[in-house]
Write an enzyme that holds these catalytic residues in place. Structure first.
Site, PDB file in Angstrom:
ATOM      1  N   ARG A  30       2.592   0.341 -12.771  1.00  0.00           N
ATOM      2  CA  ARG A  30       3.475   0.705 -11.654  1.00  0.00           C
ATOM      3  C   ARG A  30       4.167   2.042 -11.872  1.00  0.00           C
ATOM      4  O   ARG A  30       5.326   2.220 -11.484  1.00  0.00           O
ATOM      5  CB  ARG A  30       4.538  -0.382 -11.415  1.00  0.00           C
ATOM      6  CG  ARG A  30       3.990  -1.688 -10.915  1.00  0.00           C
ATOM      7  CD  ARG A  30       3.606  -1.604  -9.434  1.00  0.00           C
ATOM      8  NE  ARG A  30       3.326  -2.919  -8.896  1.00  0.00           N
ATOM      9  CZ  ARG A  30       4.171  -3.617  -8.136  1.00  0.00           C
ATOM     10  NH1 ARG A  30       5.323  -3.126  -7.799  1.00  0.00           N
ATOM     11  NH2 ARG A  30       3.815  -4.802  -7.707  1.00  0.00           N
ATOM     12  N   ARG A  34       8.853   3.160  -6.383  1.00  0.00           N
ATOM     13  CA  ARG A  34      10.186   3.422  -5.825  1.00  0.00           C
ATOM     14  C   ARG A  34      11.192   4.024  -6.790  1.00  0.00           C
ATOM     15  O   ARG A  34      12.219   4.530  -6.369  1.00  0.00           O
ATOM     16  CB  ARG A  34      10.760   2.129  -5.253  1.00  0.00           C
ATOM     17  CG  ARG A  34      10.187   1.797  -3.894  1.00  0.00           C
ATOM     18  CD  ARG A  34      10.516   0.384  -3.510  1.00  0.00           C
ATOM     19  NE  ARG A  34       9.976  -0.517  -4.521  1.00  0.00           N
ATOM     20  CZ  ARG A  34       9.944  -1.838  -4.410  1.00  0.00           C
ATOM     21  NH1 ARG A  34      10.460  -2.421  -3.363  1.00  0.00           N
ATOM     22  NH2 ARG A  34       9.417  -2.567  -5.359  1.00  0.00           N
ATOM     23  N   ARG A  43       6.941   7.744   0.995  1.00  0.00           N
ATOM     24  CA  ARG A  43       6.879   6.385   1.542  1.00  0.00           C
ATOM     25  C   ARG A  43       7.555   6.329   2.915  1.00  0.00           C
ATOM     26  O   ARG A  43       7.042   5.702   3.847  1.00  0.00           O
ATOM     27  CB  ARG A  43       7.548   5.446   0.551  1.00  0.00           C
ATOM     28  CG  ARG A  43       7.797   4.039   1.015  1.00  0.00           C
ATOM     29  CD  ARG A  43       6.537   3.200   0.918  1.00  0.00           C
ATOM     30  NE  ARG A  43       6.878   1.788   1.025  1.00  0.00           N
ATOM     31  CZ  ARG A  43       7.149   1.173   2.172  1.00  0.00           C
ATOM     32  NH1 ARG A  43       7.105   1.833   3.301  1.00  0.00           N
ATOM     33  NH2 ARG A  43       7.467  -0.112   2.167  1.00  0.00           N
ATOM     34  N   ASP A  80      -2.886  -1.573  -3.621  1.00  0.00           N
ATOM     35  CA  ASP A  80      -2.240  -2.832  -3.984  1.00  0.00           C
ATOM     36  C   ASP A  80      -3.309  -3.893  -4.161  1.00  0.00           C
ATOM     37  O   ASP A  80      -4.394  -3.775  -3.591  1.00  0.00           O
ATOM     38  CB  ASP A  80      -1.240  -3.266  -2.902  1.00  0.00           C
ATOM     39  CG  ASP A  80      -0.314  -4.352  -3.433  1.00  0.00           C
ATOM     40  OD1 ASP A  80       0.621  -4.013  -4.175  1.00  0.00           O
ATOM     41  OD2 ASP A  80      -0.566  -5.539  -3.163  1.00  0.00           O
ATOM     42  N   TYR A 156      -1.891 -15.736  -3.659  1.00  0.00           N
ATOM     43  CA  TYR A 156      -1.243 -15.148  -2.482  1.00  0.00           C
ATOM     44  C   TYR A 156      -1.914 -15.623  -1.188  1.00  0.00           C
ATOM     45  O   TYR A 156      -1.253 -15.852  -0.177  1.00  0.00           O
ATOM     46  CB  TYR A 156      -1.254 -13.614  -2.567  1.00  0.00           C
ATOM     47  CG  TYR A 156      -0.239 -13.089  -3.562  1.00  0.00           C
ATOM     48  CD1 TYR A 156       1.107 -12.984  -3.221  1.00  0.00           C
ATOM     49  CD2 TYR A 156      -0.618 -12.726  -4.850  1.00  0.00           C
ATOM     50  CE1 TYR A 156       2.042 -12.513  -4.125  1.00  0.00           C
ATOM     51  CE2 TYR A 156       0.316 -12.259  -5.770  1.00  0.00           C
ATOM     52  CZ  TYR A 156       1.643 -12.152  -5.398  1.00  0.00           C
ATOM     53  OH  TYR A 156       2.568 -11.703  -6.297  1.00  0.00           O
TER      54      TYR A 156
HETATM   55  O1  CP3 Z   1       1.475   2.803 -10.154  1.00  0.00           O
HETATM   56  C1  CP3 Z   1       0.866   1.774  -9.821  1.00  0.00           C
HETATM   57  O2  CP3 Z   1       0.672   0.839 -10.605  1.00  0.00           O
HETATM   58  C2  CP3 Z   1       0.351   1.824  -8.418  1.00  0.00           C
HETATM   59  C3  CP3 Z   1      -0.375   0.810  -7.767  1.00  0.00           C
HETATM   60  C4  CP3 Z   1       0.034  -0.660  -7.714  1.00  0.00           C
HETATM   61  C5  CP3 Z   1       0.949  -1.255  -6.787  1.00  0.00           C
HETATM   62  N1  CP3 Z   1       0.871  -2.610  -6.921  1.00  0.00           N
HETATM   63  C6  CP3 Z   1       1.798  -0.529  -5.826  1.00  0.00           C
HETATM   64  C7  CP3 Z   1       2.897  -1.224  -5.133  1.00  0.00           C
HETATM   65  C8  CP3 Z   1      -0.525  -1.698  -8.462  1.00  0.00           C
HETATM   66  C9  CP3 Z   1      -1.496  -1.608  -9.625  1.00  0.00           C
HETATM   67  C10 CP3 Z   1       0.006  -2.927  -7.938  1.00  0.00           C
HETATM   68  C11 CP3 Z   1      -0.396  -4.238  -8.432  1.00  0.00           C
HETATM   69  C12 CP3 Z   1       0.185  -5.447  -7.874  1.00  0.00           C
HETATM   70  N2  CP3 Z   1       0.622  -5.676  -6.595  1.00  0.00           N
HETATM   71  C13 CP3 Z   1       0.306  -6.662  -8.596  1.00  0.00           C
HETATM   72  C14 CP3 Z   1      -0.166  -6.892 -10.002  1.00  0.00           C
HETATM   73  C15 CP3 Z   1       0.711  -6.311 -11.031  1.00  0.00           C
HETATM   74  C16 CP3 Z   1       2.025  -7.003 -11.200  1.00  0.00           C
HETATM   75  O3  CP3 Z   1       3.047  -6.305 -10.975  1.00  0.00           O
HETATM   76  O4  CP3 Z   1       2.066  -8.146 -11.604  1.00  0.00           O
HETATM   77  C17 CP3 Z   1       0.875  -7.606  -7.722  1.00  0.00           C
HETATM   78  C18 CP3 Z   1       1.212  -9.047  -8.061  1.00  0.00           C
HETATM   79  C19 CP3 Z   1       1.057  -6.978  -6.460  1.00  0.00           C
HETATM   80  C20 CP3 Z   1       1.582  -7.579  -5.200  1.00  0.00           C
HETATM   81  C21 CP3 Z   1       2.775  -6.882  -4.715  1.00  0.00           C
HETATM   82  N3  CP3 Z   1       2.767  -5.630  -4.139  1.00  0.00           N
HETATM   83  C22 CP3 Z   1       4.086  -7.362  -4.736  1.00  0.00           C
HETATM   84  C23 CP3 Z   1       4.521  -8.695  -5.312  1.00  0.00           C
HETATM   85  C24 CP3 Z   1       4.880  -6.365  -4.168  1.00  0.00           C
HETATM   86  C25 CP3 Z   1       6.336  -6.492  -3.828  1.00  0.00           C
HETATM   87  C26 CP3 Z   1       7.187  -6.292  -4.993  1.00  0.00           C
HETATM   88  C27 CP3 Z   1       7.696  -4.901  -4.957  1.00  0.00           C
HETATM   89  O5  CP3 Z   1       7.736  -4.280  -6.015  1.00  0.00           O
HETATM   90  O6  CP3 Z   1       8.072  -4.475  -3.850  1.00  0.00           O
HETATM   91  C28 CP3 Z   1       4.050  -5.267  -3.819  1.00  0.00           C
HETATM   92  C29 CP3 Z   1       4.453  -3.975  -3.233  1.00  0.00           C
HETATM   93  C30 CP3 Z   1       4.093  -2.729  -3.965  1.00  0.00           C
HETATM   94  N4  CP3 Z   1       2.904  -2.489  -4.608  1.00  0.00           N
HETATM   95  C31 CP3 Z   1       4.901  -1.559  -4.087  1.00  0.00           C
HETATM   96  C32 CP3 Z   1       4.159  -0.617  -4.806  1.00  0.00           C
HETATM   97  C33 CP3 Z   1       4.564   0.792  -5.142  1.00  0.00           C
HETATM   98  C34 CP3 Z   1       6.273  -1.366  -3.468  1.00  0.00           C
HETATM   99  C35 CP3 Z   1       6.109  -1.150  -2.016  1.00  0.00           C
HETATM  100  C36 CP3 Z   1       7.119  -0.231  -1.418  1.00  0.00           C
HETATM  101  O7  CP3 Z   1       7.041   0.993  -1.625  1.00  0.00           O
HETATM  102  O8  CP3 Z   1       7.965  -0.757  -0.680  1.00  0.00           O
END
Ligand code: CP3
Length: 356
Positions: A30, A34, A43, A80, A156
């Site tokens: 990640r 943000r 964003r 994602d 999910y």
């Molecule tokens: O730098 C990176 O790693 C970029 C890409 C990336 C994202 N999500 C961007 C993202 C990757 C590799 C993920 C993986 C992901 N997404 C996982 C597996 C890794 C882990 O953390 O366990 C999971 C379970 C998800 C599902 C997901 N996506 C959730 C639960 C959420 C909400 C939680 C949150 O942080 O808001 C997201 C949203 C998400 N994915 C964001 C980002 C940058 C935030 C969205 C935003 O900008 O509002």
């Protein structure tokens, strides 16, 4: 010559995964997101979160932001894990303050309506993002592709959102085995095709995120985490034998040893709970280890961060096949200065080769 052959000699990440001694590479789960003001700015311009994921220009831009700031050794695709249900035809929304929300799959009939052909069609912008990333980065910075693993995506798709007890997903695992097998087979098909297209588009390493691996008992872990991973790895390797695949079966604990041996993965991303000496000694030397600083300690920073990073480097940097990373993703309120300091520290503490 594939992109992997071309940069294996100059990319610290690909070198480490191939077992050549060189500088300890560092990237962070990640790392785009943000906690960076420049991410929040893009964003806000993009609209919804998926609008950002499906906009190759903006997605490439946010993937490169942490590279510019911190000089990390790899850029991970900005996307994602939930683009897979979206591509299969199951609607996904991101609600402010809640995270992902899906209309849960109800039964075998809803499952039959999903279609793996959506991967190539609907995810075309993701492949274009990878092409742009590879084109924009120097050869020493590796491009990482990724997917969710079948079990975590299935959670999910069945629960509709992250859950505490996972009762719905488990009721399929333990009570609707035939339908659940069909769902996992569909996900294996979609994920394998997705990862292969990612490599064709420029990805040089692949990571499989299995965030909820820890909630299954051992027999179910083998059946629904380990075996599907092994089948996906076999399909990807049949096409691209030399592209390293790293798995992150979070919380798998003592199961990691057999998982690493039987799935054919090149590396394991260890979570924060995994003891360093155990990872060093019990995973085979051929298995790369990636990890495992607690993201909370990165958030806290200061002496606690310096101590924890030093302990990880002392235990693992001399092992060979080691990649410095976190044990889970960066927290959204992490000060960027802490990340800059961490990257500096890893380079200072490196006992292997000096960087040129
Ligand atoms: O730098 C990176 O790693 C970029 C890409 C990336 C994202 N999500 C961007 C993202 C990757 C590799 C993920 C993986 C992901 N997404 C996982 C597996 C890794 C882990 O953390 O366990 C999971 C379970 C998800 C599902 C997901 N996506 C959730 C639960 C959420 C909400 C939680 C949150 O942080 O808001 C997201 C949203 C998400 N994915 C964001 C980002 C940058 C935030 C969205 C935003 O900008 O509002």
């Amino acid at each position: 010559m594939t992109a992997v052959d071309a940069s294996v000699s100059i990319s610290p990440l690909l070198q480490a995964l191939n077992g050549r001694m060189g500088p300890t590479p560092v990237w962070l789960m990640r790392q785009a997101g943000r906690y960076l003001p420049e991410y929040r700015e893009v964003r806000a311009r993009a609209g919804g979160f998926f609008d950002l994921c499906y906009n190759p220009g903006l997605a490439c831009e946010v993937a490169l932001q942490p590279i510019r700031r911190f000089g990390l050794d790899a850029a991970i695709l900005f996307s994602d894990i939930l683009v897979i249900p979206d591509a299969l035809g199951q609607g996904v929304r991101f609600d402010e303050g809640v995270g992902p929300v899906l209309s849960p799959l109800s039964d075998g009939r809803a499952l039959a309506a999903l279609d793996a052909d959506g991967v190539e069609r609907r995810l075309a912008p993701v492949f274009e993002t990878l092409e742009r990333m590879r084109g924009a980065l120097p050869p020493e910075t590796a491009v990482i592709g990724f997917s969710g693993a079948p079990w975590t995506i299935a959670v999910y798709m069945l629960e509709g959102r992250a859950s505490r007890e996972f009762l719905i997903a488990k009721s399929w695992v333990y009570g609707r085995r035939e339908e659940f097998s069909r769902l996992i087979a569909l996900l294996e098909e979609a994920i394998s095709r997705y990862l292969i297209r990612q490599v064709e588009s420029g990805a040089q390493m692949l990571q499989l995120f299995d965030t909820w691996a820890m909630v299954l008992d051992d027999a179910a872990f083998v059946e629904w985490v380990e075996k599907p991973t092994a089948r996906i790895v076999a399909r990807v390797k049949a096409r691209f034998p030399r592209v390293p695949v790293v798995a992150f079966p979070r919380g798998a604990g003592a199961s990691l040893e057999g998982f690493a041996r039987r799935t054919g993965v090149d590396g394991i991303s260890i979570d924060t709970r995994t003891p360093l000496a155990w990872a060093r000694d019990r995973l085979r030397p051929e298995t790369a280890v990636q990890g495992n600083l607690d993201p909370c300690i990165l958030r806290i920073g200061g002496p606690a961060m310096r101590r924890a990073a030093a302990a990880i480097m002392a235990a693992l940097s001399g092992r060979g096949r080691f990649v410095f990373n976190l044990g889970h993703g960066i927290l959204p309120d992490t000060p960027p200065d802490h990340v800059a300091e961490l990257v500096r520290l890893v380079r200072e503490l490196d006992t292997t080769t000096e960087r040129s």
